[in-house]
Design a protein around this motif. Structure first.
Motif, PDB file in Angstrom:
ATOM      1  N   MET A  41       1.048  -1.131   0.022  1.00  0.00           N
ATOM      2  CA  MET A  41       0.156   0.131   0.045  1.00  0.00           C
ATOM      3  C   MET A  41       0.814   1.270  -0.056  1.00  0.00           C
ATOM      4  O   MET A  41       0.616   2.249  -0.410  1.00  0.00           O
ATOM      5  CB  MET A  41      -0.946  -0.010   1.263  1.00  0.00           C
ATOM      6  N   GLY A  53       0.885   4.429  -2.616  1.00  0.00           N
ATOM      7  CA  GLY A  53       0.803   5.675  -1.877  1.00  0.00           C
ATOM      8  C   GLY A  53       2.055   6.462  -2.562  1.00  0.00           C
ATOM      9  O   GLY A  53       1.707   7.930  -2.867  1.00  0.00           O
ATOM     10  N   VAL A  99       1.438   7.322  -6.391  1.00  0.00           N
ATOM     11  CA  VAL A  99       0.437   8.291  -6.542  1.00  0.00           C
ATOM     12  C   VAL A  99       0.583   9.812  -6.101  1.00  0.00           C
ATOM     13  O   VAL A  99       0.425  10.628  -6.781  1.00  0.00           O
ATOM     14  CB  VAL A  99      -0.798   7.794  -5.744  1.00  0.00           C
ATOM     15  N   TYR A 138     -11.120  -3.737  -5.210  1.00  0.00           N
ATOM     16  CA  TYR A 138      -9.933  -4.257  -5.374  1.00  0.00           C
ATOM     17  C   TYR A 138      -9.729  -4.257  -7.113  1.00  0.00           C
ATOM     18  O   TYR A 138      -8.768  -3.631  -7.727  1.00  0.00           O
ATOM     19  CB  TYR A 138      -9.445  -5.456  -4.954  1.00  0.00           C
TER      20      TYR A 138
END
Ligand code: HEC
Length: 147
Positions: A33, A37, A40, A102
């Motif tokens: 994750m 992050g 992004v 997902y």
């Protein structure tokens, strides 16, 4: 395919005899994750014009994200919430919806990779917006807010 099944089986059976492995699963999914992050964030900064727009970075970023998402559902074995985890218990009461969210994120990331390959800035920005929405649509329901 068979390797993936094997890994899933392995993780599941080890979980049953040795709860400590749950921390590895947790670490691994948090790590992945975090990769999402990070990518992004880099992309958002380009989309907002805070850094130079570079289509190539969207290509490598989208691929990195695809890798991070690969097999991610295996890292959410039933009941792996509580403690340090920000995962909500209701994930496993709504598993089909969680899977759908997902898959939407995987699809949005694939679309972004395609757009990045083509290199058109407007299309890339639009595709990136959809990726962002796919993350928050899952987080809104299934992740405990900590701030
Ligand atoms: C299908 C649901 C789902 C999708 C899609 C999803 N996430 Fe998450 N995310 C979670 C859950 C659940 C957690 C909490 C995991 C935990 O703490 O056990 C999380 C945690 C995180 C964290 C915190 C990691 C940490 O522990 O420091 C970041 C950062 C993050 N997600 C980024 C993203 C980004 C960016 C995307 C989209 C590209 C995304 N996520 C897509 C469910 C999702």
């Amino acid at each position: 395919m068979s390797i993936k099944l094997l890994t899933t089986g392995l993780i599941t059976s080890v979980l049953m005899i040795q709860p400590a492995i749950a921390n590895d699963v947790l670490d691994e999914r948090e790590q992945r994750m975090k990769t999402l992050g990070k990518e992004v964030k880099t992309m958002a900064s380009m989309v907002k014009g805070r850094s130079d727009f570079d289509a190539d970075q969207f290509v490598s970023g989208a691929w990195n994200m695809s890798d991070a998402m690969e097999g991610m559902l295996d890292l959410f074995p039933a009941g792996s919430h509580g403690g340090d985890s920000a995962a909500k218990a209701k994930i496993w009461d709504n598993w089909e919806d969680f899977v759908a969210k997902y898959q939407a994120a995987v699809e949005a990331t694939d679309n972004l990779a395609d757009a990045a390959d083509e290199g058109d800035e407007t299309t890339i920005k639009k595709a990136f917006g959809k990726v962002g929405k796919s993350c928050s649509s899952c987080h809104r329901q299934y992740r405990i807010k900590r701030d």
